[in-house]
Each structure stands twice: as structure tokens, then as C-alpha cells.
Design a protein around this motif. Structure first.
Motif, PDB file in Angstrom:
ATOM      1  N   LEU A   7       0.833  -1.196   0.000  1.00 29.86           N
ATOM      2  CA  LEU A   7       0.000   0.000   0.000  1.00 29.86           C
ATOM      3  C   LEU A   7       0.871   1.251   0.000  1.00 29.86           C
ATOM      4  CD1 LEU A   7      -2.737   1.454   0.227  1.00 29.86           C
ATOM      5  CD2 LEU A   7      -2.531   1.267   2.719  1.00 29.86           C
ATOM      6  N   MET A   8       0.670   2.089  -1.027  1.00 32.05           N
ATOM      7  CA  MET A   8       1.322   3.384  -1.073  1.00 32.05           C
ATOM      8  C   MET A   8       0.280   4.466  -0.891  1.00 32.05           C
ATOM      9  SD  MET A   8       3.574   5.241  -4.066  1.00 32.05           S
ATOM     10  CE  MET A   8       2.246   6.171  -4.800  1.00 32.05           C
ATOM     11  N   GLY A   9       0.472   5.335   0.096  1.00 30.81           N
ATOM     12  CA  GLY A   9      -0.402   6.476   0.306  1.00 30.81           C
ATOM     13  C   GLY A   9       0.135   7.670  -0.452  1.00 30.81           C
ATOM     14  N   LEU A  10      -0.723   8.314  -1.244  1.00 32.17           N
ATOM     15  CA  LEU A  10      -0.308   9.441  -2.066  1.00 32.17           C
ATOM     16  C   LEU A  10      -1.182  10.644  -1.728  1.00 32.17           C
ATOM     17  CD1 LEU A  10       1.568  10.358  -4.376  1.00 32.17           C
ATOM     18  CD2 LEU A  10      -0.205   9.605  -5.981  1.00 32.17           C
ATOM     19  N   SER A  14      -5.376  19.595  -3.205  1.00 28.11           N
ATOM     20  CA  SER A  14      -6.198  19.450  -4.400  1.00 28.11           C
ATOM     21  C   SER A  14      -5.524  20.137  -5.578  1.00 28.11           C
ATOM     22  CB  SER A  14      -7.572  20.091  -4.140  1.00 28.11           C
ATOM     23  OG  SER A  14      -8.382  20.009  -5.273  1.00 28.11           O
ATOM     24  N   GLY A  15      -5.324  19.394  -6.682  1.00 31.55           N
ATOM     25  CA  GLY A  15      -4.662  19.940  -7.859  1.00 31.55           C
ATOM     26  C   GLY A  15      -3.149  19.895  -7.805  1.00 31.55           C
ATOM     27  N   SER A  16      -2.604  19.128  -6.867  1.00 34.57           N
ATOM     28  CA  SER A  16      -1.141  19.103  -6.702  1.00 34.57           C
ATOM     29  C   SER A  16      -0.429  18.246  -7.745  1.00 34.57           C
ATOM     30  CB  SER A  16      -0.769  18.608  -5.299  1.00 34.57           C
ATOM     31  OG  SER A  16      -1.270  17.308  -5.078  1.00 34.57           O
ATOM     32  N   GLY A  17      -1.155  17.346  -8.398  1.00 35.60           N
ATOM     33  CA  GLY A  17      -0.546  16.483  -9.401  1.00 35.60           C
ATOM     34  C   GLY A  17      -0.461  15.026  -8.979  1.00 35.60           C
ATOM     35  N   LYS A  18      -1.278  14.625  -8.013  1.00 33.46           N
ATOM     36  CA  LYS A  18      -1.264  13.236  -7.533  1.00 33.46           C
ATOM     37  C   LYS A  18      -1.612  12.260  -8.647  1.00 33.46           C
ATOM     38  CE  LYS A  18      -4.317  14.081  -4.302  1.00 33.46           C
ATOM     39  NZ  LYS A  18      -4.460  15.561  -4.494  1.00 33.46           N
ATOM     40  N   THR A  19      -2.576  12.633  -9.474  1.00 31.25           N
ATOM     41  CA  THR A  19      -3.025  11.729 -10.536  1.00 31.25           C
ATOM     42  C   THR A  19      -1.916  11.464 -11.542  1.00 31.25           C
ATOM     43  OG1 THR A  19      -5.314  12.466 -10.282  1.00 31.25           O
ATOM     44  CG2 THR A  19      -4.741  11.375 -12.352  1.00 31.25           C
ATOM     45  N   ILE A 108      -1.387  -1.312  -4.257  1.00 35.59           N
ATOM     46  CA  ILE A 108      -2.549  -0.450  -4.056  1.00 35.59           C
ATOM     47  C   ILE A 108      -2.045   0.968  -3.848  1.00 35.59           C
ATOM     48  CG2 ILE A 108      -4.589   0.013  -2.648  1.00 35.59           C
ATOM     49  CD1 ILE A 108      -3.914  -3.050  -1.621  1.00 35.59           C
ATOM     50  N   ILE A 109      -2.506   1.889  -4.692  1.00 40.41           N
ATOM     51  CA  ILE A 109      -2.194   3.305  -4.505  1.00 40.41           C
ATOM     52  C   ILE A 109      -3.443   3.981  -3.951  1.00 40.41           C
ATOM     53  CG2 ILE A 109      -1.529   5.476  -5.595  1.00 40.41           C
ATOM     54  CD1 ILE A 109      -0.010   3.895  -7.686  1.00 40.41           C
ATOM     55  N   LEU A 110      -3.354   4.458  -2.725  1.00 42.33           N
ATOM     56  CA  LEU A 110      -4.457   5.178  -2.099  1.00 42.33           C
ATOM     57  C   LEU A 110      -4.182   6.670  -2.252  1.00 42.33           C
ATOM     58  CD1 LEU A 110      -6.998   5.435  -0.383  1.00 42.33           C
ATOM     59  CD2 LEU A 110      -5.569   5.142   1.662  1.00 42.33           C
ATOM     60  N   GLU A 111      -5.044   7.345  -2.979  1.00 44.90           N
ATOM     61  CA  GLU A 111      -4.815   8.738  -3.364  1.00 44.90           C
ATOM     62  C   GLU A 111      -5.879   9.639  -2.745  1.00 44.90           C
ATOM     63  OE1 GLU A 111      -5.618  11.173  -7.412  1.00 44.90           O
ATOM     64  OE2 GLU A 111      -4.387   9.372  -7.665  1.00 44.90           O
ATOM     65  N   ILE A 127       4.465   2.820   2.094  1.00 40.92           N
ATOM     66  CA  ILE A 127       5.151   4.028   1.616  1.00 40.92           C
ATOM     67  C   ILE A 127       4.171   5.188   1.729  1.00 40.92           C
ATOM     68  CG2 ILE A 127       6.450   5.109  -0.260  1.00 40.92           C
ATOM     69  CD1 ILE A 127       6.714   2.346  -1.541  1.00 40.92           C
ATOM     70  N   LYS A 128       4.648   6.303   2.287  1.00 44.11           N
ATOM     71  CA  LYS A 128       3.813   7.495   2.426  1.00 44.11           C
ATOM     72  C   LYS A 128       4.444   8.633   1.626  1.00 44.11           C
ATOM     73  CE  LYS A 128       4.164   7.139   6.952  1.00 44.11           C
ATOM     74  NZ  LYS A 128       4.657   5.759   7.121  1.00 44.11           N
ATOM     75  N   VAL A 129       3.668   9.174   0.676  1.00 43.00           N
ATOM     76  CA  VAL A 129       4.185  10.177  -0.254  1.00 43.00           C
ATOM     77  C   VAL A 129       3.308  11.426  -0.200  1.00 43.00           C
ATOM     78  CG1 VAL A 129       4.742  10.682  -2.664  1.00 43.00           C
ATOM     79  CG2 VAL A 129       5.061   8.362  -1.774  1.00 43.00           C
ATOM     80  N   TYR A 130       3.959  12.586  -0.257  1.00 43.64           N
ATOM     81  CA  TYR A 130       3.231  13.860  -0.308  1.00 43.64           C
ATOM     82  C   TYR A 130       3.703  14.634  -1.539  1.00 43.64           C
ATOM     83  CZ  TYR A 130       1.151  18.273   1.235  1.00 43.64           C
ATOM     84  OH  TYR A 130       0.393  19.427   1.327  1.00 43.64           O
ATOM     85  N   VAL A 131       2.755  15.046  -2.380  1.00 43.62           N
ATOM     86  CA  VAL A 131       3.069  15.827  -3.574  1.00 43.62           C
ATOM     87  C   VAL A 131       2.921  17.305  -3.225  1.00 43.62           C
ATOM     88  CG1 VAL A 131       2.521  16.251  -5.993  1.00 43.62           C
ATOM     89  CG2 VAL A 131       2.228  13.955  -5.043  1.00 43.62           C
TER      90      VAL A 131
END
Length: 209
Positions: A7-10, A14-19, A108-111, A127-131
Motif C-alpha cells: 500500500l502506497m499512500g499518495l 487538491s490539484g497538486s498532481g497526484k493523478t 494499491i495506490i491510495l490517493e 510508503i507514504k508520499v506527499y506531492v
């Protein structure tokens, strides 16, 4: 819990470019190995309220999310089971009757904007990621998206941004990046960070198997 997936948390505003980050990872890892779960699918069902009250809700506060169901579904996916993801109608602010069957997958990417604010979800993440993206760029992207994809007027998007999106970002979203293992400036345009993420995910998958 015995896990059968990664599981990766992304997170990110809003609008930061996660997608875009998600799309680049899928293109590198393969669509047959990755599933994306969007926090936006788990807004609470507001069918008991008239439309005017539904539209006036603060959708950027953690209380707007059905966190109990989201945590339950992520746990099921990590165990190797399929789930029925809710489908949310953003034009009516309602959860549809139909659902979307998905899973299981290796990755699994949880966005979502608030996923790192939730301690239960953080505990499940490998993994925990912040854009991290400039506020003016995030606002412009959100404006385009909400008008084009969600049937909103420019005035309503601007009013929502001023009254709830920006204050909730400062209160909940921005502070949550302290929990991130990796902060990505420029989102999906940061190809070095994308490559690092892919390498880490593949290493975790080898360990799991």
C-alpha cells in the motif's frame, strides 16, 4: 494482519498532481499489478439532506470522509480480497446505488488530500508520499477540473476554495506532510522521484513474496 499487497499512500493538496504521479507509476509497473483507490469515492452519503444543504457541506474536512469504510476496504485489499468501491456523483453530492468491483492487486495506490491525516490509514501504508505544489498552480488546476468534469460554475469553485478548500488545506493537508516518507516537488514531472518510488515498490514486492 497478514498482507498480500503493498500500500502506497499518495497525499497532497487538491490539484497538486497526484493523478499524474499515479499514471506514471502505473505505466512503469504495469496496469495489471496496480490498483488505484481514490479517497474522493468515500465521501459520506448525504441522501438524507436536500441538495442545497449537501452543496454547502465542507468536503475538505476529515469528517466528510467515510473513513471507517475506507479503512475496511483497504484492509480487505491488503488481504488479497476484492472490494466494491462506492461511486460518488459530484454534481448531485450523492453516493450512487451502483459500485465498482475491483481487486485484488499486488500494489494499491491510495490517493487523496487527507489520507496522511488519518492514523489508521498511515499504519497500513508501506510508503507514504506527499506531492508538494505551489498554491496558485493547484488552484488553477482545481478550477479547470471542477468546471470541466464536475459541472461547477467559476463563482462556486472560487467561493468553495476561499471558504473551505484553502483553510482546510492549511489546517489538515499541509501539516500531514510531516508523516511522509517522501515529499515530491513538481508531482509527476519529477521523474527522479517517480523512478525512486518504482524501485522501492518493486523491492517491497520481492520481500513480500
Amino acid at each position: 494482519m497478514r498482507k498480500r499487497g503493498i500500500l502506497m499512500g499518495l497525499a497532497g493538496g487538491s490539484g497538486s498532481g497526484k493523478t499524474m504521479v499515479t499514471q506514471r507509476l502505473i505505466s512503469q509497473l504495469g496496469s495489471d499489478r496496480v490498483i488505484v483507490v481514490e479517497q474522493d469515492s468515500y465521501y459520506k452519503n448525504l441522501s438524507h439532506l436536500p441538495f442545497e444543504q449537501r452543496a454547502a457541506q465542507n468536503f475538505d474536512h476529515p469528517d466528510a470522509i467515510d473513513s471507517e469504510l475506507l479503512v475496511q476496504h483497504i484492509e480487505e485489499l491488503l488481504r488479497g480480497h476484492a472490494i466494491e468501491i462506492p461511486i460518488y456523483d459530484f454534481t448531485k453530492h450523492l453516493r450512487r446505488i451502483e459500485t465498482r468491483s475491483t481487486g485484488p492487486h499486488d500494489v494499491i495506490i491510495l490517493e487523496g488530500i487527507l489520507i496522511l491525516d488519518n492514523p489508521q490509514l498511515r499504519e497500513l501504508m508501506d510508503i507514504k508520499v506527499y506531492v508538494d505544489t505551489d498554491p496558485d498552480l493547484r488552484f488553477l488546476r482545481r478550477l479547470r477540473r471542477d468546471i470541466k468534469e464536475r459541472g461547477r460554475s467559476m463563482e462556486s469553485v472560487m467561493e468553495q476554495y476561499e471558504n473551505s478548500v484553502r483553510p482546510m488545506h492549511l489546517q489538515f493537508v499541509e501539516p500531514s506532510k510531516r508523516y511522509a516518507d517522501l515529499i515530491i516537488p513538481e508531482g509527476g514531472f519529477n521523474l527522479v522521484a517517480i523512478d525512486l518510488l518504482r524501485t522501492k515498490i518493486e523491492a517491497l514486492l520481492r520481500e513480500l513474496k
